[in-house]
Design a protein around this motif. Structure first.
Motif, PDB file in Angstrom:
ATOM      1  N   TYR A  26      -0.137  28.378  -3.906  1.00 35.27           N
ATOM      2  CA  TYR A  26      -0.991  27.206  -4.023  1.00 35.27           C
ATOM      3  C   TYR A  26      -2.444  27.573  -3.714  1.00 35.27           C
ATOM      4  N   THR A  27      -3.362  26.941  -4.422  1.00 30.18           N
ATOM      5  CA  THR A  27      -4.770  26.976  -4.059  1.00 30.18           C
ATOM      6  C   THR A  27      -5.182  25.575  -3.630  1.00 30.18           C
ATOM      7  N   ILE A  28      -5.678  25.464  -2.407  1.00 32.75           N
ATOM      8  CA  ILE A  28      -6.115  24.175  -1.860  1.00 32.75           C
ATOM      9  C   ILE A  28      -7.636  24.211  -1.733  1.00 32.75           C
ATOM     10  N   SER A  29      -8.315  23.282  -2.399  1.00 29.20           N
ATOM     11  CA  SER A  29      -9.780  23.218  -2.380  1.00 29.20           C
ATOM     12  C   SER A  29     -10.218  21.979  -1.622  1.00 29.20           C
ATOM     13  N   THR A  30     -11.153  22.168  -0.702  1.00 32.34           N
ATOM     14  CA  THR A  30     -11.694  21.068   0.081  1.00 32.34           C
ATOM     15  C   THR A  30     -13.208  21.028  -0.111  1.00 32.34           C
ATOM     16  N   THR A  31     -13.714  19.895  -0.520  1.00 27.75           N
ATOM     17  CA  THR A  31     -15.140  19.770  -0.813  1.00 27.75           C
ATOM     18  C   THR A  31     -15.939  19.504   0.455  1.00 27.75           C
ATOM     19  N   LYS A  32     -17.255  19.545   0.307  1.00 29.44           N
ATOM     20  CA  LYS A  32     -18.127  19.295   1.454  1.00 29.44           C
ATOM     21  C   LYS A  32     -18.044  17.848   1.931  1.00 29.44           C
ATOM     22  N   SER A  33     -17.523  16.953   1.082  1.00 28.61           N
ATOM     23  CA  SER A  33     -17.315  15.571   1.494  1.00 28.61           C
ATOM     24  C   SER A  33     -15.894  15.348   2.014  1.00 28.61           C
ATOM     25  N   ASN A  34     -15.172  16.445   2.227  1.00 28.52           N
ATOM     26  CA  ASN A  34     -13.842  16.433   2.818  1.00 28.52           C
ATOM     27  C   ASN A  34     -12.777  15.859   1.885  1.00 28.52           C
ATOM     28  N   LYS A  66     -23.143  20.943   6.294  1.00 27.79           N
ATOM     29  CA  LYS A  66     -22.446  21.044   7.574  1.00 27.79           C
ATOM     30  C   LYS A  66     -20.955  21.274   7.367  1.00 27.79           C
ATOM     31  N   PHE A  67     -20.425  20.722   6.266  1.00 25.09           N
ATOM     32  CA  PHE A  67     -18.993  20.886   5.985  1.00 25.09           C
ATOM     33  C   PHE A  67     -18.844  21.573   4.636  1.00 25.09           C
ATOM     34  N   PRO A  68     -18.852  22.900   4.603  1.00 25.57           N
ATOM     35  CA  PRO A  68     -18.851  23.625   3.327  1.00 25.57           C
ATOM     36  C   PRO A  68     -17.523  23.503   2.603  1.00 25.57           C
ATOM     37  N   ALA A  69     -17.564  23.721   1.303  1.00 29.40           N
ATOM     38  CA  ALA A  69     -16.338  23.731   0.519  1.00 29.40           C
ATOM     39  C   ALA A  69     -15.493  24.935   0.924  1.00 29.40           C
ATOM     40  N   VAL A  70     -14.184  24.725   1.016  1.00 34.19           N
ATOM     41  CA  VAL A  70     -13.264  25.771   1.444  1.00 34.19           C
ATOM     42  C   VAL A  70     -12.164  25.903   0.394  1.00 34.19           C
ATOM     43  N   ARG A  71     -11.849  27.139   0.024  1.00 33.84           N
ATOM     44  CA  ARG A  71     -10.771  27.414  -0.929  1.00 33.84           C
ATOM     45  C   ARG A  71      -9.735  28.266  -0.212  1.00 33.84           C
ATOM     46  N   THR A  72      -8.522  27.738  -0.069  1.00 33.58           N
ATOM     47  CA  THR A  72      -7.455  28.396   0.675  1.00 33.58           C
ATOM     48  C   THR A  72      -6.302  28.729  -0.268  1.00 33.58           C
ATOM     49  N   ALA A 103     -14.101  27.003  12.764  1.00 33.80           N
ATOM     50  CA  ALA A 103     -14.807  27.899  11.850  1.00 33.80           C
ATOM     51  C   ALA A 103     -14.925  27.287  10.465  1.00 33.80           C
ATOM     52  N   ALA A 104     -13.855  26.648   9.979  1.00 33.94           N
ATOM     53  CA  ALA A 104     -13.882  26.055   8.651  1.00 33.94           C
ATOM     54  C   ALA A 104     -14.698  24.768   8.629  1.00 33.94           C
ATOM     55  N   ARG A 105     -14.585  23.973   9.659  1.00 35.91           N
ATOM     56  CA  ARG A 105     -15.266  22.677   9.662  1.00 35.91           C
ATOM     57  C   ARG A 105     -16.770  22.824   9.740  1.00 35.91           C
ATOM     58  N   ASN A 106     -17.238  23.794  10.486  1.00 38.52           N
ATOM     59  CA  ASN A 106     -18.672  23.920  10.710  1.00 38.52           C
ATOM     60  C   ASN A 106     -19.296  25.103   9.997  1.00 38.52           C
ATOM     61  N   GLY A 107     -18.493  25.848   9.217  1.00 41.03           N
ATOM     62  CA  GLY A 107     -19.035  26.953   8.448  1.00 41.03           C
ATOM     63  C   GLY A 107     -19.500  28.099   9.299  1.00 41.03           C
ATOM     64  N   ARG A 108     -18.914  28.273  10.470  1.00 39.78           N
ATOM     65  CA  ARG A 108     -19.307  29.379  11.315  1.00 39.78           C
ATOM     66  C   ARG A 108     -18.084  30.205  11.638  1.00 39.78           C
ATOM     67  N   ASN A 109     -18.312  31.395  12.160  1.00 39.39           N
ATOM     68  CA  ASN A 109     -17.188  32.293  12.442  1.00 39.39           C
ATOM     69  C   ASN A 109     -17.451  33.024  13.741  1.00 39.39           C
ATOM     70  N   TYR A 140     -15.299  30.501   1.243  1.00 36.93           N
ATOM     71  CA  TYR A 140     -16.276  29.434   1.382  1.00 36.93           C
ATOM     72  C   TYR A 140     -17.268  29.464   0.228  1.00 36.93           C
ATOM     73  N   SER A 141     -17.732  28.281  -0.160  1.00 33.36           N
ATOM     74  CA  SER A 141     -18.808  28.229  -1.146  1.00 33.36           C
ATOM     75  C   SER A 141     -20.130  28.531  -0.446  1.00 33.36           C
ATOM     76  N   GLN A 142     -21.106  29.003  -1.214  1.00 28.95           N
ATOM     77  CA  GLN A 142     -22.395  29.363  -0.648  1.00 28.95           C
ATOM     78  C   GLN A 142     -23.314  28.145  -0.634  1.00 28.95           C
ATOM     79  N   ASN A 143     -23.291  27.404   0.443  1.00 28.87           N
ATOM     80  CA  ASN A 143     -24.222  26.287   0.604  1.00 28.87           C
ATOM     81  C   ASN A 143     -24.478  26.092   2.080  1.00 28.87           C
ATOM     82  N   SER A 144     -25.425  25.223   2.379  1.00 29.75           N
ATOM     83  CA  SER A 144     -25.856  25.050   3.772  1.00 29.75           C
ATOM     84  C   SER A 144     -25.389  23.730   4.372  1.00 29.75           C
TER      85      SER A 144
END
Length: 370
Positions: free
Chosen positions: A337-345, A317-323, A258-264, A311-315
């Motif tokens: 902790y806040t862990i942020s992952t960008t679309k470039s991983n 394939k690998f959206p930014a994720v804030r955990t 779900a996180a990797r592909n932006g789907r749920n 998730y950030s609002q973008n299209s």
């Protein structure tokens, strides 16, 4: 490291069923905190406790003593009311109580050779399960799932788990997860997925409960390490992420589909599984695994909860994720902790909050809701 007085010796720590609160037991008593604000909600110097388990945000908690006081026998489960500051009911057992779990209607009590499922309202035993030797009281419980799934070890020589329905006690499957004995387990919030780690600690695996099959396999590291805690993201449907803490003092974050592909969508996960090949891909793909080193001293036990995944609002394939992650460590600290992952991983993290559990004092008594 947070400053202040010396932290208490934490004997047990756990989050409640929605991760909004957490409790700690010490040699002197217990404390209950609001995880979102850090506010101390309740404290008692009742005596040493090995188990403190909350029932959501209600006034009912379960406590088990260390045995230093006759009234706090490790074989006695006390259902304690925090509004009345008094025991509501005691349940006595023939051996030491190692773990307790709540749902709204069920009470789970784990001994080293037996596990009991109680109707919480009547205190009647619904099922008494003879188990393999389980000296650590290992179990996983999904109190918010429809069937209140319960997992307990199935073997002392390999990493297998038996999964029961606690709502209407029934064995539904056995999951063979690892070659080494199990060290920790955790369900997703809906009970559809079970995460496991063995005593070796090099691999973390995720299983589809209904099919008793493996869906993901992640390599935590090449060298053995004890996995202290596992926690899925709070998604009601398909879990987004899985986090783990280990004896190395590191925090590990594994991305699920779900996180990797932006789907749920659960059906896309199930449809993508090809037995064997997908698990190998997940284990070797570095995009699935991010590590924060030195979040706690090495060999310090910890309890973990994923508060939110955004998730950030973008299209892409690998959206930014804030955990956002909560962690309680047995050296007496709470950390967020806040862990942020960008679309470039690329990943980064921020320590948002840290405080010593011994610094908090109860200025005015706050009662939980009934």
């Amino acid at each position: 490291m947070a400053s202040g007085s010396s932290p208490p010796q934490i004997l047990c720590a756990s989050f409640n069923q929605d991760n909004s609160m957490f409790s700690v037991g010490t040699k002197d008593g217990f404390k209950i905190f609001d995880a979102r604000t850090g506010r101390l909600r309740y404290e008692s110097d009742i005596g040493g406790l090995n188990v403190v388990e909350m029932r959501y945000g209600t006034s009912l908690i379960a406590i088990v003593g260390t045995g230093e006081k006759p009234s706090l026998s490790p074989r006695r489960l006390c259902l304690f009311n925090t509004i009345k500051d008094a025991a509501k009911k005691d349940l006595n057992f023939r051996s030491t109580i190692l773990a307790v779990r709540f749902s709204m209607t069920r009470l789970i009590v784990v001994l080293q050779d037996k596990t009991f499922i109680y109707d919480l309202n009547s205190s009647h035993i619904l099922e008494e399960i003879d188990t393999v030797h389980n000296p650590k009281g290992l179990c996983a419980f999904a109190p918010n799932s429809e069937w209140c799934y319960l997992a307990i070890p199935a073997s002392t020589s390999k990493g297998s788990a038996l999964v029961y329905k606690a709502s209407k006690p029934e064995l539904i499957c056995q999951i063979d997860a690892h070659q080494s004995p199990l060290a920790t387990m955790a369900f997703s919030s809906n009970g559809m997925y079970l995460a496991t780690a063995s005593e070796k600690g090099t691999m973390v695996r995720v299983h589809i409960v209904a099919q008793a099959t493996k869906s993901h396999s992640f390599r935590r590291g090449a060298y053995p390490s004890a996995i202290y805690s596992l926690s899925f993201g709070p998604s009601i449907d398909l879990p987004d992420v899985l986090l783990a803490t280990s004896s190395s003092g590191s925090l590990h974050m594994f991305f699920l589909d779900a996180a990797r592909n932006g789907r749920n969508q659960t059906n896309k996960l199930l449809g993508s599984i090809i037995p064997g090949s997908k698990a190998i891909t997940d284990a070797l793909d570095p995009a699935n695994h991010h590590v924060i080193h030195s979040v706690s001293p090495a060999e310090t036990r910890s309890c973990l909860a994923v508060h939110s995944v955004e998730y950030s609002q973008n299209s892409s394939k690998f959206p930014a994720v804030r955990t956002v992650v909560y962690m309680v460590t047995h050296d007496g600290y709470f950390r967020e902790y806040t862990i942020s992952t960008t679309k470039s991983n690329e990943s980064s993290w921020v320590l948002e909050r840290e405080f010593s559990l011994s610094d908090s004092t109860l200025k005015q008594k706050e009662h939980h809701k009934d």
